[in-house]
Motif scaffolding. Sequence first.
Motif, PDB file in Angstrom:
ATOM      1  N   SER A  50       0.826  -1.199   0.000  1.00 41.77           N
ATOM      2  CA  SER A  50       0.000   0.000   0.000  1.00 41.77           C
ATOM      3  C   SER A  50       0.866   1.256   0.000  1.00 41.77           C
ATOM      4  O   SER A  50       0.600   2.220  -0.726  1.00 41.77           O
ATOM      5  N   ARG A  51       1.928   1.256   0.800  1.00 39.19           N
ATOM      6  CA  ARG A  51       2.811   2.423   0.843  1.00 39.19           C
ATOM      7  C   ARG A  51       3.554   2.579  -0.475  1.00 39.19           C
ATOM      8  O   ARG A  51       3.719   3.693  -0.967  1.00 39.19           O
ATOM      9  N   LEU A  52       4.021   1.468  -1.032  1.00 37.21           N
ATOM     10  CA  LEU A  52       4.715   1.517  -2.311  1.00 37.21           C
ATOM     11  C   LEU A  52       3.852   2.182  -3.379  1.00 37.21           C
ATOM     12  O   LEU A  52       4.345   2.951  -4.206  1.00 37.21           O
ATOM     13  N   LEU A  53       2.553   1.902  -3.343  1.00 38.48           N
ATOM     14  CA  LEU A  53       1.635   2.370  -4.377  1.00 38.48           C
ATOM     15  C   LEU A  53       0.842   3.600  -3.941  1.00 38.48           C
ATOM     16  O   LEU A  53      -0.187   3.932  -4.535  1.00 38.48           O
ATOM     17  N   GLY A  54       1.308   4.271  -2.907  1.00 32.38           N
ATOM     18  CA  GLY A  54       0.734   5.560  -2.529  1.00 32.38           C
ATOM     19  C   GLY A  54      -0.697   5.503  -2.038  1.00 32.38           C
ATOM     20  O   GLY A  54      -1.418   6.497  -2.132  1.00 32.38           O
ATOM     21  N   GLY A  55      -1.116   4.350  -1.502  1.00 30.16           N
ATOM     22  CA  GLY A  55      -2.492   4.219  -1.034  1.00 30.16           C
ATOM     23  C   GLY A  55      -3.486   3.846  -2.110  1.00 30.16           C
ATOM     24  O   GLY A  55      -4.685   3.755  -1.834  1.00 30.16           O
ATOM     25  N   ALA A  56      -3.014   3.615  -3.335  1.00 27.16           N
ATOM     26  CA  ALA A  56      -3.923   3.155  -4.397  1.00 27.16           C
ATOM     27  C   ALA A  56      -4.392   1.736  -4.135  1.00 27.16           C
ATOM     28  O   ALA A  56      -5.361   1.277  -4.735  1.00 27.16           O
ATOM     29  N   VAL A  57      -3.699   1.020  -3.247  1.00 24.68           N
ATOM     30  CA  VAL A  57      -4.180  -0.242  -2.682  1.00 24.68           C
ATOM     31  C   VAL A  57      -4.461   0.009  -1.207  1.00 24.68           C
ATOM     32  O   VAL A  57      -3.595   0.523  -0.494  1.00 24.68           O
ATOM     33  N   ARG A  58      -5.632  -0.366  -0.735  1.00 22.52           N
ATOM     34  CA  ARG A  58      -5.957  -0.189   0.681  1.00 22.52           C
ATOM     35  C   ARG A  58      -6.171  -1.544   1.337  1.00 22.52           C
ATOM     36  O   ARG A  58      -7.101  -2.275   0.971  1.00 22.52           O
ATOM     37  N   PRO A  59      -5.336  -1.926   2.315  1.00 24.93           N
ATOM     38  CA  PRO A  59      -5.576  -3.175   3.048  1.00 24.93           C
ATOM     39  C   PRO A  59      -6.792  -3.031   3.968  1.00 24.93           C
ATOM     40  O   PRO A  59      -6.977  -1.995   4.610  1.00 24.93           O
ATOM     41  N   CYS A  60      -7.600  -4.064   4.032  1.00 19.22           N
ATOM     42  CA  CYS A  60      -8.788  -4.088   4.895  1.00 19.22           C
ATOM     43  C   CYS A  60      -8.590  -5.131   5.983  1.00 19.22           C
ATOM     44  O   CYS A  60      -7.945  -6.163   5.772  1.00 19.22           O
ATOM     45  N   GLY A  61      -9.165  -4.879   7.144  1.00 19.10           N
ATOM     46  CA  GLY A  61      -8.965  -5.756   8.278  1.00 19.10           C
ATOM     47  C   GLY A  61      -9.941  -6.908   8.373  1.00 19.10           C
ATOM     48  O   GLY A  61      -9.739  -7.832   9.163  1.00 19.10           O
ATOM     49  N   SER A  62     -11.018  -6.882   7.593  1.00 17.47           N
ATOM     50  CA  SER A  62     -12.019  -7.940   7.671  1.00 17.47           C
ATOM     51  C   SER A  62     -12.832  -7.956   6.383  1.00 17.47           C
ATOM     52  O   SER A  62     -12.792  -7.010   5.585  1.00 17.47           O
ATOM     53  N   ALA A  63     -13.591  -9.037   6.210  1.00 18.74           N
ATOM     54  CA  ALA A  63     -14.470  -9.140   5.049  1.00 18.74           C
ATOM     55  C   ALA A  63     -15.509  -8.033   5.051  1.00 18.74           C
ATOM     56  O   ALA A  63     -15.850  -7.461   4.002  1.00 18.74           O
ATOM     57  N   GLN A  64     -16.025  -7.694   6.236  1.00 19.86           N
ATOM     58  CA  GLN A  64     -17.040  -6.651   6.333  1.00 19.86           C
ATOM     59  C   GLN A  64     -16.472  -5.289   5.942  1.00 19.86           C
ATOM     60  O   GLN A  64     -17.113  -4.504   5.230  1.00 19.86           O
ATOM     61  N   GLU A  65     -15.240  -4.999   6.400  1.00 19.70           N
ATOM     62  CA  GLU A  65     -14.619  -3.719   6.041  1.00 19.70           C
ATOM     63  C   GLU A  65     -14.374  -3.639   4.537  1.00 19.70           C
ATOM     64  O   GLU A  65     -14.597  -2.596   3.916  1.00 19.70           O
ATOM     65  N   LEU A  66     -13.937  -4.737   3.953  1.00 17.57           N
ATOM     66  CA  LEU A  66     -13.713  -4.731   2.508  1.00 17.57           C
ATOM     67  C   LEU A  66     -15.017  -4.469   1.761  1.00 17.57           C
ATOM     68  O   LEU A  66     -15.034  -3.711   0.780  1.00 17.57           O
ATOM     69  N   ALA A  67     -16.106  -5.081   2.214  1.00 17.58           N
ATOM     70  CA  ALA A  67     -17.397  -4.874   1.546  1.00 17.58           C
ATOM     71  C   ALA A  67     -17.835  -3.415   1.633  1.00 17.58           C
ATOM     72  O   ALA A  67     -18.331  -2.837   0.659  1.00 17.58           O
ATOM     73  N   VAL A  68     -17.622  -2.784   2.793  1.00 16.42           N
ATOM     74  CA  VAL A  68     -17.988  -1.368   2.965  1.00 16.42           C
ATOM     75  C   VAL A  68     -17.157  -0.491   2.033  1.00 16.42           C
ATOM     76  O   VAL A  68     -17.675   0.423   1.369  1.00 16.42           O
TER      77      VAL A  68
END
Length: 409
Positions: free
Chosen positions: A345-363
């Motif tokens: 995520s840092r390498l790509l400037g936040g264009a990739v966002r890690p999510c902590g759970s399936a629910q967070e990813l869905a939101v």
Amino acid sequence: MLLLSNGHGEDLIGLRILRALHQRRPELQLCVLPLVGEGETFREAEQDGWLRRVGPRQPMPSGGFSNQSLSALLRDLGAGLPGLSWRQWQLVRRWGDSGEPILAVGDLLPLLLAWASGAPYGFLGTPKSDYTWRSGPGRNPFADRYHRCKGSEWDPWEWALMADHRARLVAVRDGLTARGLRRRGVAALAPGNPMMDQLVGLPLPEPLRQRRRIVLLCGSRLPEALANARQLLASLACLPAREPQVVLCPTGSRPSRQDLEPILAAHGYREVALPQGCGGAAAWQLQQRLLLLGPGCFERWARWGEVGLATAGTATEQLVGLGVPVLSLPGPGPQFKLGFARRQSRLLGGAVRPCGSAQELAVELERLLGDAQLRQHLGAIGRRRMGDAGGSERLAALVDRQLLAQPQG
């Protein structure tokens, strides 16, 4: 020339450079030693007769990520890593005795082997970028301070190997990283990113134009990729498809269609006819969500996506480089763990966002699908971080001029 590569992404990059080099110098004998796995990426070129895989090859339980954890290292040691490394080292030493050049692609391991061979060598450093500590989300004060003191993400022992008199060519992935190395006495270049080559998109087919488009990348290493696929599908299940969607799931040779179809069936999908003009191997439907399986379809499908869901390495970077923002979901590994996802995520400037759970990813997926301006903003960041296509041709020209043209022996 011998190419050393230490991972699936490095194999892809190395193949693109070798293909461009073969077009320039068709008479050149090109050999490849994949240090990780069996180098299946090179199989087609080998069958075509212009490239040859050499040396011992053996898949390891960690898939080349024994540095991610002690347990992964112990599993690899138990599976025969020391013996494999010794046999590979012996082959590289014999190659070095001939004086023929070596091109190392990856990080410290192929660089060290190329240096120890005694032959002239070139190095393409693929995984490290100063962007990971200069900017981006998820600050790491200790690591950032360490890299700032050095002025580069590469370490002093790596500088020494890159600055050796037999190192005829050093190339890295971006200009920021090259400047940091030049301040440390390494004549580093940034001629372009081969990862962005050959991603020639086709027009979006008519059956998909009225659907929201999601690209799902579960990775290529088994069994981790199958666990990732289950997690990503579970995340999608947390977000009912209120409008027609298509989930494009391109894969390499692994996981296969046979690997993924039982997982789809367990999530309630049923097989349907493939839409015309989309390509792929199979289509599965769950309410308004259509999922396409496509071995070898990444280059065809990547540009069609609006948002990506990913637990992959190189393919995620390529998708972001095409302007498609990505959500990731770290798992138990061995590759796509939380530390790997944060660094990506840092390498790509936040264009990739890690999510902590399936629910967070869905939101977050619902938010991205509903906000075209945010998608455009993140896509622009990703394109800047990954750079333009054409790196393979420029690197092949540099290899030809600076590595192959040197007196040998």
